[in-house]
Design a protein around this motif. Structure first.
Motif, PDB file in Angstrom:
ATOM      1  N   PRO A 286      37.106  48.429  35.877  1.00 36.63           N
ATOM      2  CA  PRO A 286      38.377  48.874  35.294  1.00 36.63           C
ATOM      3  C   PRO A 286      38.436  48.612  33.792  1.00 36.63           C
ATOM      4  O   PRO A 286      38.025  47.547  33.322  1.00 36.63           O
ATOM      5  CB  PRO A 286      39.417  48.032  36.045  1.00 36.63           C
ATOM      6  N   MET A 287      38.941  49.568  33.054  1.00 34.79           N
ATOM      7  CA  MET A 287      39.040  49.435  31.610  1.00 34.79           C
ATOM      8  C   MET A 287      39.863  48.211  31.226  1.00 34.79           C
ATOM      9  O   MET A 287      39.588  47.544  30.220  1.00 34.79           O
ATOM     10  CB  MET A 287      39.664  50.697  31.013  1.00 34.79           C
ATOM     11  N   LEU A 288      40.856  47.906  32.033  1.00 27.77           N
ATOM     12  CA  LEU A 288      41.718  46.760  31.766  1.00 27.77           C
ATOM     13  C   LEU A 288      40.932  45.457  31.713  1.00 27.77           C
ATOM     14  O   LEU A 288      41.313  44.525  31.003  1.00 27.77           O
ATOM     15  CB  LEU A 288      42.797  46.668  32.856  1.00 27.77           C
ATOM     16  N   ALA A 289      39.815  45.410  32.437  1.00 24.00           N
ATOM     17  CA  ALA A 289      38.998  44.202  32.483  1.00 24.00           C
ATOM     18  C   ALA A 289      37.874  44.208  31.460  1.00 24.00           C
ATOM     19  O   ALA A 289      37.131  43.228  31.359  1.00 24.00           O
ATOM     20  CB  ALA A 289      38.407  44.019  33.885  1.00 24.00           C
TER      21      ALA A 289
ATOM     22  N   ASN B 102      38.171  34.760  32.660  1.00 28.06           N
ATOM     23  CA  ASN B 102      37.129  35.691  32.237  1.00 28.06           C
ATOM     24  C   ASN B 102      37.869  36.917  31.723  1.00 28.06           C
ATOM     25  O   ASN B 102      38.074  37.889  32.447  1.00 28.06           O
ATOM     26  CB  ASN B 102      36.214  36.058  33.403  1.00 28.06           C
ATOM     27  N   PRO B 103      38.298  36.893  30.462  1.00 32.50           N
ATOM     28  CA  PRO B 103      39.136  37.972  29.938  1.00 32.50           C
ATOM     29  C   PRO B 103      38.292  39.171  29.503  1.00 32.50           C
ATOM     30  O   PRO B 103      37.061  39.076  29.394  1.00 32.50           O
ATOM     31  CB  PRO B 103      39.788  37.317  28.717  1.00 32.50           C
ATOM     32  N   PRO B 104      38.922  40.305  29.239  1.00 30.75           N
ATOM     33  CA  PRO B 104      38.181  41.421  28.650  1.00 30.75           C
ATOM     34  C   PRO B 104      37.707  41.048  27.246  1.00 30.75           C
ATOM     35  O   PRO B 104      38.512  40.578  26.436  1.00 30.75           O
ATOM     36  CB  PRO B 104      39.210  42.557  28.613  1.00 30.75           C
ATOM     37  N   TYR B 105      36.425  41.235  26.967  1.00 28.04           N
ATOM     38  CA  TYR B 105      35.918  40.813  25.653  1.00 28.04           C
ATOM     39  C   TYR B 105      34.975  41.837  25.012  1.00 28.04           C
ATOM     40  O   TYR B 105      34.302  41.529  24.030  1.00 28.04           O
ATOM     41  CB  TYR B 105      35.233  39.451  25.747  1.00 28.04           C
ATOM     42  N   ILE B 106      34.922  43.050  25.541  1.00 28.74           N
ATOM     43  CA  ILE B 106      34.088  44.079  24.936  1.00 28.74           C
ATOM     44  C   ILE B 106      34.864  44.760  23.811  1.00 28.74           C
ATOM     45  O   ILE B 106      35.985  45.226  24.022  1.00 28.74           O
ATOM     46  CB  ILE B 106      33.677  45.143  25.975  1.00 28.74           C
ATOM     47  N   PRO B 107      34.319  44.829  22.595  1.00 26.70           N
ATOM     48  CA  PRO B 107      34.993  45.576  21.529  1.00 26.70           C
ATOM     49  C   PRO B 107      35.219  47.028  21.955  1.00 26.70           C
ATOM     50  O   PRO B 107      34.342  47.648  22.564  1.00 26.70           O
ATOM     51  CB  PRO B 107      34.019  45.476  20.353  1.00 26.70           C
ATOM     52  N   THR B 108      36.368  47.561  21.624  1.00 28.06           N
ATOM     53  CA  THR B 108      36.743  48.898  22.078  1.00 28.06           C
ATOM     54  C   THR B 108      35.682  49.940  21.782  1.00 28.06           C
ATOM     55  O   THR B 108      35.341  50.767  22.645  1.00 28.06           O
ATOM     56  CB  THR B 108      38.072  49.310  21.422  1.00 28.06           C
ATOM     57  N   ALA B 109      35.137  49.921  20.582  1.00 29.77           N
ATOM     58  CA  ALA B 109      34.170  50.940  20.186  1.00 29.77           C
ATOM     59  C   ALA B 109      32.855  50.846  20.955  1.00 29.77           C
ATOM     60  O   ALA B 109      32.089  51.829  20.990  1.00 29.77           O
ATOM     61  CB  ALA B 109      33.900  50.846  18.688  1.00 29.77           C
ATOM     62  N   GLU B 110      32.570  49.705  21.568  1.00 35.54           N
ATOM     63  CA  GLU B 110      31.302  49.530  22.276  1.00 35.54           C
ATOM     64  C   GLU B 110      31.369  49.978  23.730  1.00 35.54           C
ATOM     65  O   GLU B 110      30.329  50.097  24.397  1.00 35.54           O
ATOM     66  CB  GLU B 110      30.857  48.067  22.212  1.00 35.54           C
ATOM     67  N   ILE B 111      32.568  50.220  24.233  1.00 36.87           N
ATOM     68  CA  ILE B 111      32.710  50.544  25.652  1.00 36.87           C
ATOM     69  C   ILE B 111      31.970  51.834  25.997  1.00 36.87           C
ATOM     70  O   ILE B 111      31.332  51.936  27.051  1.00 36.87           O
ATOM     71  CB  ILE B 111      34.195  50.623  26.033  1.00 36.87           C
TER      72      ILE B 111
ATOM     73  N   LYS C   8      39.188  49.109  42.999  1.00 41.40           N
ATOM     74  CA  LYS C   8      39.114  49.807  41.720  1.00 41.40           C
ATOM     75  C   LYS C   8      39.785  49.013  40.607  1.00 41.40           C
ATOM     76  O   LYS C   8      39.483  49.221  39.426  1.00 41.40           O
ATOM     77  CB  LYS C   8      39.748  51.188  41.840  1.00 41.40           C
ATOM     78  N   ALA C   9      40.686  48.106  40.967  1.00 40.23           N
ATOM     79  CA  ALA C   9      41.427  47.337  39.973  1.00 40.23           C
ATOM     80  C   ALA C   9      40.724  46.055  39.554  1.00 40.23           C
ATOM     81  O   ALA C   9      41.221  45.341  38.674  1.00 40.23           O
ATOM     82  CB  ALA C   9      42.821  47.003  40.509  1.00 40.23           C
ATOM     83  N   THR C  10      39.579  45.757  40.163  1.00 43.24           N
ATOM     84  CA  THR C  10      38.924  44.476  39.899  1.00 43.24           C
ATOM     85  C   THR C  10      37.545  44.656  39.280  1.00 43.24           C
ATOM     86  O   THR C  10      36.809  45.574  39.617  1.00 43.24           O
ATOM     87  CB  THR C  10      38.760  43.647  41.186  1.00 43.24           C
ATOM     88  N   LEU C  11      37.217  43.737  38.390  1.00 48.53           N
ATOM     89  CA  LEU C  11      35.864  43.640  37.851  1.00 48.53           C
ATOM     90  C   LEU C  11      34.931  43.190  38.973  1.00 48.53           C
ATOM     91  O   LEU C  11      35.310  42.375  39.820  1.00 48.53           O
ATOM     92  CB  LEU C  11      35.844  42.621  36.713  1.00 48.53           C
ATOM     93  N   GLU C  12      33.723  43.697  38.987  1.00 51.86           N
ATOM     94  CA  GLU C  12      32.741  43.225  39.964  1.00 51.86           C
ATOM     95  C   GLU C  12      32.214  41.867  39.515  1.00 51.86           C
ATOM     96  O   GLU C  12      31.708  41.735  38.404  1.00 51.86           O
ATOM     97  CB  GLU C  12      31.585  44.216  40.063  1.00 51.86           C
ATOM     98  N   PRO C  13      32.355  40.827  40.330  1.00 47.99           N
ATOM     99  CA  PRO C  13      31.861  39.502  39.919  1.00 47.99           C
ATOM    100  C   PRO C  13      30.365  39.537  39.655  1.00 47.99           C
ATOM    101  O   PRO C  13      29.606  40.153  40.403  1.00 47.99           O
ATOM    102  CB  PRO C  13      32.179  38.618  41.136  1.00 47.99           C
TER     103      PRO C  13
END
Length: 278
Positions: free
Chosen positions: A203-206, A182-191, A82-87
């Motif tokens: 995960p939101m953190l990713a 591979n950092p989080p790069y989605i603008p907050t409003a687009e999530i 749950k803590a990891t982004l799916e590759p």
């Protein structure tokens, strides 16, 4: 089993899956515990119940690889949590770019830093190709670090890598020849507009890269000069439309853009940087 797989594929197709046949096969193999299970065999009651539970989860929007708990990346198996982004396959572009930059030095000792390591897929993939290299993965989530360590063991690189909980480069006191992220790069409003398979299961953190999606890159531009070796290379993943903005930020931080690599869809995905010549 062939009949059960066909029926599952039809249910998934009716539920909106664009790759129903593939997903049905993956789920069937996970239930049967083997690849290419006997098409003439029958599922026992426990396996049938598991398959039904998997189907319900998939129909609710959960990604198929989340359901089975593992996904292949660079030809290697990576456990998910749950803590990891799916590759994703597009992120393999970073591995390709890094290996191209390393070139003939693949068998020489060098050090790799992976920021926001998640499953460890980028770092472990590079180490699997470069047998004398060593690596450090950093993630804000201790659970992600635990998952990455497990994946390092599974992929036989655990003796050459370690994972630490931390915020980007904070507390790092050494320099690295190759830095990946591979950092989080989605603008907050687009999530909120993302597909449910991403919005509700990664995960939101990713995902959340701040108001404009560029918050991590601003940090990198400021802090990576303290941890990159003199002849080192930085390879960063970016989102759609971010190429010029990230290049500008990194250039302001004293880096020189060394090129971009496009993903499977033809979009700029990996940006390569080194120190600017003085």
């Amino acid at each position: 089993m062939a009949q059960a797989r066909r029926e599952l594929a039809e249910r998934l197709r009716e539920g909106g899956s664009e790759s129903a046949a593939l997903e049905a096969r993956v789920l069937m193999e996970a239930v049967a515990g083997e690849r290419d299970p006997d098409p003439f065999g029958r599922l026992d009651p426990d396996a049938t119940a598991r398959l039904e539970a998997f189907a319900a989860r998939r129909l609710s929007g959960e990604p198929v690889f989340r359901i089975i708990g593992e996904r292949e990346f660079w030809g290697l198996p990576f456990a998910l949590s749950k803590a990891t982004l799916e590759p994703r396959p597009d992120s393999e572009t970073l591995v390709e770019a890094a290996l191209d930059c390393i070139g003939d030095r693949r068998q020489e000792p060098f050090s790799v830093l992976d920021l926001g390591t998640g499953t460890g897929c980028l770092l472990i993939s590079v180490l699997s190709e470069c047998r004398a290299a060593t690596g450090l993965g950093v993630d804000l989530s201790p659970d992600a670090c635990e998952t990455a360590q497990h994946n390092a063991v599974v992929n036989s690189v655990s003796e050459r890598v370690s994972f630490v909980q931390g915020s980007w480069t904070t507390a790092l006191d050494r320099r690295f020849d190759l830095i990946l992220s591979n950092p989080p790069y989605i603008p907050t409003a687009e999530i909120a507009t993302l597909d449910v398979s991403v919005r509700d299961h990664d995960p939101m953190l990713a995902l959340d890269g701040g108001a404009d999606g560029l918050a991590p890159y601003r940090i990198f531009a400021r802090t990576l000069p303290d941890v990159l070796a003199p002849q080192g290379i930085v390879v960063l993943e970016i989102g759609a439309g971010q190429e010029q903005d990230v290049i500008a930020l990194m250039t302001q931080g004293g880096f020189a853009w060394r090129g971009s690599r496009r993903d499977l869809g033809g979009h700029p995905r990996a940006l390569i940087f080194g120190y600017a010549l003085k």
